[in-house]
Design an enzyme around this catalytic site. Structure first.
Site, PDB file in Angstrom:
ATOM      1  N   ASP A 131     -25.988   0.741 -40.566  1.00 48.15           N
ATOM      2  CA  ASP A 131     -27.085   0.984 -39.629  1.00 48.15           C
ATOM      3  C   ASP A 131     -26.675   0.845 -38.175  1.00 48.15           C
ATOM      4  O   ASP A 131     -27.517   0.873 -37.281  1.00 48.15           O
ATOM      5  CB  ASP A 131     -28.265   0.064 -39.933  1.00 48.15           C
ATOM      6  N   ASP A 187     -21.032  -0.127 -39.020  1.00 49.89           N
ATOM      7  CA  ASP A 187     -21.522  -0.235 -40.398  1.00 49.89           C
ATOM      8  C   ASP A 187     -22.657   0.739 -40.684  1.00 49.89           C
ATOM      9  O   ASP A 187     -22.908   1.666 -39.917  1.00 49.89           O
ATOM     10  CB  ASP A 187     -21.966  -1.670 -40.671  1.00 49.89           C
ATOM     11  N   LYS A 234     -28.190  -6.806 -32.756  1.00 48.44           N
ATOM     12  CA  LYS A 234     -26.757  -6.636 -32.553  1.00 48.44           C
ATOM     13  C   LYS A 234     -26.470  -5.150 -32.458  1.00 48.44           C
ATOM     14  O   LYS A 234     -27.212  -4.327 -32.983  1.00 48.44           O
ATOM     15  CB  LYS A 234     -25.946  -7.304 -33.656  1.00 48.44           C
ATOM     16  N   SER A 266     -28.167  -2.309 -44.115  1.00 48.34           N
ATOM     17  CA  SER A 266     -27.039  -2.620 -43.242  1.00 48.34           C
ATOM     18  C   SER A 266     -25.703  -2.223 -43.857  1.00 48.34           C
ATOM     19  O   SER A 266     -25.440  -1.051 -44.086  1.00 48.34           O
ATOM     20  CB  SER A 266     -27.064  -4.099 -42.867  1.00 48.34           C
ATOM     21  N   HIS A 267     -24.857  -3.187 -44.143  1.00 48.93           N
ATOM     22  CA  HIS A 267     -23.498  -2.946 -44.615  1.00 48.93           C
ATOM     23  C   HIS A 267     -23.416  -2.846 -46.133  1.00 48.93           C
ATOM     24  O   HIS A 267     -22.322  -2.673 -46.684  1.00 48.93           O
ATOM     25  CB  HIS A 267     -22.580  -4.075 -44.129  1.00 48.93           C
ATOM     26  N   ASP A 300     -25.224  -1.719 -36.436  1.00 48.91           N
ATOM     27  CA  ASP A 300     -25.360  -2.953 -35.667  1.00 48.91           C
ATOM     28  C   ASP A 300     -24.134  -3.861 -35.736  1.00 48.91           C
ATOM     29  O   ASP A 300     -24.089  -4.883 -35.054  1.00 48.91           O
ATOM     30  CB  ASP A 300     -26.630  -3.720 -36.065  1.00 48.91           C
ATOM     31  N   ARG A 301     -23.137  -3.498 -36.535  1.00 53.51           N
ATOM     32  CA  ARG A 301     -21.927  -4.318 -36.624  1.00 53.51           C
ATOM     33  C   ARG A 301     -20.733  -3.544 -36.098  1.00 53.51           C
ATOM     34  O   ARG A 301     -20.764  -2.320 -35.997  1.00 53.51           O
ATOM     35  CB  ARG A 301     -21.675  -4.758 -38.068  1.00 53.51           C
TER      36      ARG A 301
END
Length: 544
Positions: A280, A278, A377, A113-114, A282-283
């Site tokens: 991947d 981010d 998300k 992710s982030h 999703d944010r």
């Protein structure tokens, strides 16, 4: 095709967190480490045998190598078909969409992710179930249990599988279909939003925007949707090329790490609208000219204006937020007469509510927002929602948010992160704080009086499962809150997250500096938890 059965021993550190298993790249590159975890997925999820699996990731370092390993193991474990994004690329929401539309039995998403990437950075892997969402605790528990007993894994001795060209190919008895990672997702977005209205806005000559892809997975998605389908000028998407190390940057969409976008949006002649996503995809972070929209406010504004968006004109069934997320969305739900659910942190907790038709929108304070179109998300979805909203209301971002505050009041809110604390010290802080809770109700801190203090637990209204130990809460009589959690998304030490919130309804007090408005509560949080002494940190590492 020849199948090898490789003897191995369990690793004791493969318990998935809130978003799968995340470790430093060096951990995943140890002999057998990735293979053990993947075999544990296959062993604990027998429905995958003979079924279709979706596979892809955010393109970070080790992604391509991991894809090849997983493809060979899928073949050896009798997976019928694997659908993989070209180059091993799939944003997390795009992977969720593919799982759902193709009726796959599940998916393996490769991302941290982030978290930072590169050889010295982080890597991650998680299993998504057939609804397209992250595996619930019952599934991650089964995967962890299998990882503690695994003594062999199966892997095919196959040559390198071409994942760089769209098309179908065979790997033994297994079909591998390489798909365009962007096309289906872009079509989905076009079905949800008013593309003609957004196109007119971008062509009006009076509106400009920037989207920072942070050299992460959303670059190709944003370029296709914003610059190709909507006709935004070339260069609207910044840092659009996905890089294995994210260009040496931290792909976390906040003002600390998206510094270039932040300087642009707070500078002279700032664009009207700014956004970032981010690692991947999703944010999301949302900005107006000189104006930051907190994720909690963003969720509330989207819910209050959902009737203006084509996909949500019929109204919302309900909404949900994670417990640490501000109560701004609660005020909107109350006004709309719809239910608002409070869940633990982790997108998997929204899955049952979405599948049961109880909610339409949901979100977390950690820059995550989405709806029932997928089970993850979705950062770019949130950006397009805002762009559509701006086009319909014909107002700047700041005006939209300030008008929202005038109607619902402002939930002043902040999160302070204390990162890479030695795990023993972090656990000691939480234990000490928890021990003080029986004495806190009724105690005064200046003008504030504690109503209750507890350790949040959640009973799922769909399957009646119970999740305990989800965060320590100090709740005041005026509705203010202080929340303490240890994050499950880091890879080194522990991250203490402290959330502070108060609701202001006085119309002349709605545009104060956020940290100043919360100063008294921030001081109480530091004092009651003895953060400075117990963490060794004089100040938080990140403030959002």
């Amino acid at each position: 095709m020849e199948i090898s059965v490789v003897s191995t021993r369990p690793f004791t550190d493969q318990k998935p967190g809130t978003s799968g298993l995340r470790k430093q790249v060096s951990s995943f590159r140890r002999p057998h480490y990735l293979e053990n975890f993947v075999q544990s997925i296959f062993d604990s999820q027998p429905m995958l045998r003979g079924s279709e699996l979706v596979l892809g990731g955010d393109g970070r370092f080790f992604n391509r190598e991991a894809v090849q390993i997983i493809l060979r193991m899928a073949c050896a474990n009798e997976i019928r078909k694997v659908t993989v994004g070209r180059g091993g690329i799939l944003s997390t929401p795009a992977a969720s969409h593919l799982i759902r539309t193709r009726g796959a039995a599940g998916g393996i998403v490769l991302s941290a992710s982030h978290n930072p990437g590169g050889p010295g950075g982080d890597f991650g892997i998680k299993f998504n179930v057939a609804n397209g969402g992250p595996a619930p605790e019952s599934v991650t528990g089964a995967i962890h249990a299998a990882s503690l007993e695994v003594d062999h894994y199966r892997i095919a001795r196959s040559p390198h599988i071409d994942i760089d060209h769209v098309g179908r190919r065979q790997a033994g008895e297994m079909e591998v279909e390489v798909v365009d990672p962007v096309h289906d997702y872009a079509d989905l977005m076009e079905s949800l939003f008013d593309f003609p209205a957004m196109r007119d806005l971008l062509h009006s000559g009076s509106f400009t925007m920037r989207f920072d892809a942070m050299h992460a997975v959303t670059g190709p998605y944003a370029e296709e949707i914003l610059e190709q389908r909507l006709g935004a000028p070339a260069g609207t998407v910044m840092r659009k090329e996905p890089l294995a190390d994210f260009g040496g940057c931290h792909p976390d969409p906040n003002l600390t790490h998206a510094r270039e976008l932040g300087q642009l949006m707070y500078g002279r002649g700032a664009p009207d609208f700014g956004a970032a996503s981010d690692g991947d995809g999703d944010r999301n972070m949302i900005l107006g000219a000189g104006f930051f929209v907190s994720p909690s406010d963003s969720l509330a504004v989207l819910a209050a204006n959902a009737h203006l968006i084509p996909a949500y004109r019929g109204g919302l069934k309900g909404v949900a937020r994670s417990m640490p997320t501000s109560q701004a969305i609660d005020a909107v739900a109350d006004a709309l007469g719809i239910p608002c659910y409070e869940t633990p942190t982790g997108w998997k907790f929204f899955g049952n509510l979405l599948d049961d038709g109880r909610i339409t929108l949901c979100g977390e304070e950690s820059f995550g927002t989405s709806s029932d179109h997928v089970r993850e998300k979705d950062g770019l979805w949130a950006v397009l929602f805002w762009l559509n909203l701006i086009a319909v209301r014909n107002q700047p971002v700041a005006t939209i948010v300030r008008e929202h505050w005038q109607r619902y009041g402002r939930h002043y809110y902040t999160r302070h992160d204390y990162e890479e604390i030695e795990s023993g010290r972090a656990d000691a802080l939480m234990s000490r704080l928890r021990a003080t809770f029986p004495e806190l109700p009724g105690r005064r801190f200046g003008s504030l009086r504690v109503r209750t203090a507890d350790d949040f637990s959640y009973r799922d209204p769909v399957d009646d499962s119970v999740s305990t130990g989800q965060g320590l809460r100090i709740l005041f009589e005026d509705g203010s809150r202080i929340i303490f959690r240890l994050s499950g998304t880091g890879t080194m030490g522990a991250t203490l997250r402290v959330y502070v919130e108060r609701h202001e309804t006085r119309t002349d007090q709605l545009d104060e500096d956020n940290q100043a408005a919360l100063a008294a509560l921030i001081e109480i949080a530091g004092s009651v938890a003895d953060i400075r002494n117990l963490t060794g940190k004089d100040a938080p590492d990140v403030i959002t």
